[in-house]
Scaffold this motif. Structure first.
Motif, PDB file in Angstrom:
ATOM      1  N   THR A  37       0.561  -1.304   0.092  1.00 27.86           N
ATOM      2  CA  THR A  37       0.013  -0.012  -0.076  1.00 27.86           C
ATOM      3  C   THR A  37       0.984   1.145  -0.117  1.00 27.86           C
ATOM      4  OG1 THR A  37      -0.167  -0.034   2.519  1.00 27.86           O
ATOM      5  CG2 THR A  37      -1.922  -1.187   1.337  1.00 27.86           C
ATOM      6  N   VAL A  38       2.099   1.178   0.075  1.00 35.13           N
ATOM      7  CA  VAL A  38       3.097   2.053  -0.030  1.00 35.13           C
ATOM      8  C   VAL A  38       3.646   2.267  -1.677  1.00 35.13           C
ATOM      9  CG1 VAL A  38       3.695   2.420   2.472  1.00 35.13           C
ATOM     10  CG2 VAL A  38       5.058   0.865   0.896  1.00 35.13           C
ATOM     11  N   PRO A  39       3.989   3.242  -1.967  1.00 32.70           N
ATOM     12  CA  PRO A  39       4.049   4.683  -1.613  1.00 32.70           C
ATOM     13  C   PRO A  39       2.493   5.235  -1.640  1.00 32.70           C
ATOM     14  CG  PRO A  39       5.042   4.914  -3.778  1.00 32.70           C
ATOM     15  CD  PRO A  39       4.820   3.462  -3.292  1.00 32.70           C
ATOM     16  N   ALA A  40       2.282   6.535  -0.831  1.00 35.49           N
ATOM     17  CA  ALA A  40       1.001   7.255  -0.952  1.00 35.49           C
ATOM     18  C   ALA A  40       1.337   8.744  -1.356  1.00 35.49           C
ATOM     19  CB  ALA A  40       0.116   6.814   0.182  1.00 35.49           C
ATOM     20  N   SER A  41       0.591   9.544  -1.785  1.00 32.98           N
ATOM     21  CA  SER A  41       1.426  10.808  -1.920  1.00 32.98           C
ATOM     22  C   SER A  41       0.869  11.654  -0.660  1.00 32.98           C
ATOM     23  CB  SER A  41       0.383  11.771  -2.820  1.00 32.98           C
ATOM     24  OG  SER A  41      -0.876  11.797  -2.666  1.00 32.98           O
ATOM     25  N   ILE A  42       1.693  12.679  -0.349  1.00 30.03           N
ATOM     26  CA  ILE A  42       1.489  13.794   0.747  1.00 30.03           C
ATOM     27  C   ILE A  42       0.233  14.251   0.579  1.00 30.03           C
ATOM     28  CG2 ILE A  42       2.122  16.126   1.432  1.00 30.03           C
ATOM     29  CD1 ILE A  42       4.214  14.196   2.543  1.00 30.03           C
ATOM     30  N   GLY A  43      -0.441  14.683  -0.565  1.00 29.98           N
ATOM     31  CA  GLY A  43      -1.704  15.025  -0.882  1.00 29.98           C
ATOM     32  C   GLY A  43      -2.785  14.125  -0.172  1.00 29.98           C
ATOM     33  N   MET A  44      -2.448  12.595  -0.446  1.00 31.06           N
ATOM     34  CA  MET A  44      -3.367  11.737   0.046  1.00 31.06           C
ATOM     35  C   MET A  44      -3.391  11.785   1.484  1.00 31.06           C
ATOM     36  SD  MET A  44      -5.656   9.258  -0.504  1.00 31.06           S
ATOM     37  CE  MET A  44      -5.480   8.670  -2.222  1.00 31.06           C
ATOM     38  N   GLU A  45      -2.122  11.724   2.087  1.00 31.62           N
ATOM     39  CA  GLU A  45      -2.069  11.680   3.661  1.00 31.62           C
ATOM     40  C   GLU A  45      -2.519  12.944   4.221  1.00 31.62           C
ATOM     41  OE1 GLU A  45      -1.162   9.038   4.855  1.00 31.62           O
ATOM     42  OE2 GLU A  45      -0.085   8.160   3.328  1.00 31.62           O
ATOM     43  N   LYS A  46      -2.601  14.230   3.478  1.00 33.14           N
ATOM     44  CA  LYS A  46      -3.101  15.338   4.129  1.00 33.14           C
ATOM     45  C   LYS A  46      -4.579  15.139   4.040  1.00 33.14           C
ATOM     46  CE  LYS A  46      -1.484  19.035   2.478  1.00 33.14           C
ATOM     47  NZ  LYS A  46      -0.587  19.783   1.429  1.00 33.14           N
ATOM     48  N   ALA A  47      -5.477  14.295   3.156  1.00 31.53           N
ATOM     49  CA  ALA A  47      -6.654  14.284   3.125  1.00 31.53           C
ATOM     50  C   ALA A  47      -7.251  13.265   3.938  1.00 31.53           C
ATOM     51  CB  ALA A  47      -7.018  14.054   1.433  1.00 31.53           C
ATOM     52  N   THR A  48      -6.396  12.293   4.440  1.00 37.89           N
ATOM     53  CA  THR A  48      -6.865  10.896   4.954  1.00 37.89           C
ATOM     54  C   THR A  48      -6.083  10.598   6.407  1.00 37.89           C
ATOM     55  OG1 THR A  48      -5.661   9.674   3.672  1.00 37.89           O
ATOM     56  CG2 THR A  48      -7.798  10.051   2.854  1.00 37.89           C
ATOM     57  N   ASN A  49      -4.921  10.999   6.640  1.00 36.85           N
ATOM     58  CA  ASN A  49      -4.104  10.644   7.754  1.00 36.85           C
ATOM     59  C   ASN A  49      -4.590  11.326   8.929  1.00 36.85           C
ATOM     60  OD1 ASN A  49      -1.900  10.001   9.610  1.00 36.85           O
ATOM     61  ND2 ASN A  49      -0.613   9.636   8.128  1.00 36.85           N
ATOM     62  N   PRO A  50      -5.148  10.786   9.769  1.00 39.17           N
ATOM     63  CA  PRO A  50      -5.485  11.475  10.990  1.00 39.17           C
ATOM     64  C   PRO A  50      -4.569  12.295  11.843  1.00 39.17           C
ATOM     65  CG  PRO A  50      -5.740   9.418  11.629  1.00 39.17           C
ATOM     66  CD  PRO A  50      -5.396   9.292  10.211  1.00 39.17           C
ATOM     67  N   PHE A  51      -3.289  11.829  11.864  1.00 39.44           N
ATOM     68  CA  PHE A  51      -2.111  12.473  12.633  1.00 39.44           C
ATOM     69  C   PHE A  51      -1.624  13.823  11.803  1.00 39.44           C
ATOM     70  CE2 PHE A  51      -2.105   8.032  13.715  1.00 39.44           C
ATOM     71  CZ  PHE A  51      -2.204   8.113  14.835  1.00 39.44           C
ATOM     72  N   MET A  52      -2.120  13.973  10.430  1.00 38.21           N
ATOM     73  CA  MET A  52      -1.476  15.063   9.539  1.00 38.21           C
ATOM     74  C   MET A  52      -2.787  15.881   9.732  1.00 38.21           C
ATOM     75  SD  MET A  52       1.199  14.421   7.549  1.00 38.21           S
ATOM     76  CE  MET A  52       1.118  14.622   5.825  1.00 38.21           C
TER      77      MET A  52
END
Ligand code: ZN
Ligand code: FE
Length: 255
Positions: free
Chosen positions: A208-223
């Motif tokens: 499931t890696v890599p993923a984009s920073i944009g995707m993390e900003k939209a979905t990763n609760p820690f971000m």
């Protein structure tokens, strides 16, 4: 495509990465959980190895380092701060330092919090960052040595990268991270879409890696600890960003 990147599953759920700069054929590896799978991949690809890039001192990232160094003669790069507890470094690095893999420049980011002295390797030109146990797909590492404010500062450094930067992290923890993320933001549509994709990939044994920073900003609760709607969801509407990050991290530790 200036960099060719190969994902190598190691141990139970670690990833190492081979990076080849295509103009010069220079090759690096990020982290060495164990030597066998990395030597196997180098052999299959018929690639030499020039650089061993170490993100942090945990055993599951350096366990095969001496064997790989001895077998290949590659130079070892790691954090100056960690030099007392890493095998001998050929290049000791701090934030702001750069070095080259062939023609590609790598920038060092200090991404401490999981450990103090955890670094990330950023290849700006190739839109790739190797983050190991700091930023992970839909998650982040446990805060063992730093504090929540430090780890939140690390999240801010990742948030400042361009959205199309791909994040190559150190473990396949994404499915359990996804289940946790849903407990924080059950109505996040981007998260639900991403989870469907993750389930699909894991069912087919695809990383499931890599993923984009944009995707993390939209979905990763820690971000997302600085967003008013996320603060409200954890009943901390008035709290500062680092405290909200800390609350989310504490919940994940108990999850
Ligand atoms: Zn670690
Ligand atoms: Fe790890």
């Amino acid at each position: 495509m200036p960099l060719q990147i190969i994902t190598i599953p190691c141990l139970a759920d670690n990833y190492a990465y081979l990076i080849r700069e295509t103009d010069t054929g220079q090759v690096a590896v990020v982290d060495v959980p164990e030597a066998g799978p990395i030597l196997g991949a180098l052999n299959d690809l018929d690639w030499p190895l020039h650089q061993i890039l170490i993100t942090h001192h945990h055993y599951d990232h350096i366990g095969g380092l001496e064997e790989l160094r001895t077998t290949t003669g590659a130079k070892v790069y790691g954090a100056t701060v960690d030099s007392h507890r890493l095998p001998k470094l050929d290049e000791a690095l701090t934030e702001g330092d750069t070095f080259k893999l062939g023609n590609e420049v790598c920038d060092i980011m200090d991404v401490s919090g999981h450990t103090i002295g955890h670094i990330a390797f950023l290849f700006k030109n190739a839109n790739a960052v190797f983050s190991a146990d700091s930023l992970m797909a839909l998650g982040c590492g446990r805060v063992f040595e730093g504090d929540f404010a430090m780890m939140w500062g690390t999240m801010l450094k990742f948030k400042a990268l361009p959205d199309d930067t791909l994040v190559y992290s150190g473990h396949e923890y994404t499915m359990s991270n996804a289940k946790f993320a849903l407990t924080i933001e059950p109505d996040n549509a981007d998260l639900k879409t991403r989870i469907a994709d993750i389930e699909d990939k894991r069912a087919n044994n695809i990383p499931t890696v890599p993923a984009s920073i944009g995707m993390e900003k939209a979905t990763n609760p820690f971000m997302r600890a600085d967003l008013p709607k996320v603060k409200a969801l954890v009943d901390m509407a008035e709290a500062n960003d680092a405290a909200v990050f800390g609350e989310i991290r504490i919940r994940k530790d108990r999850f």
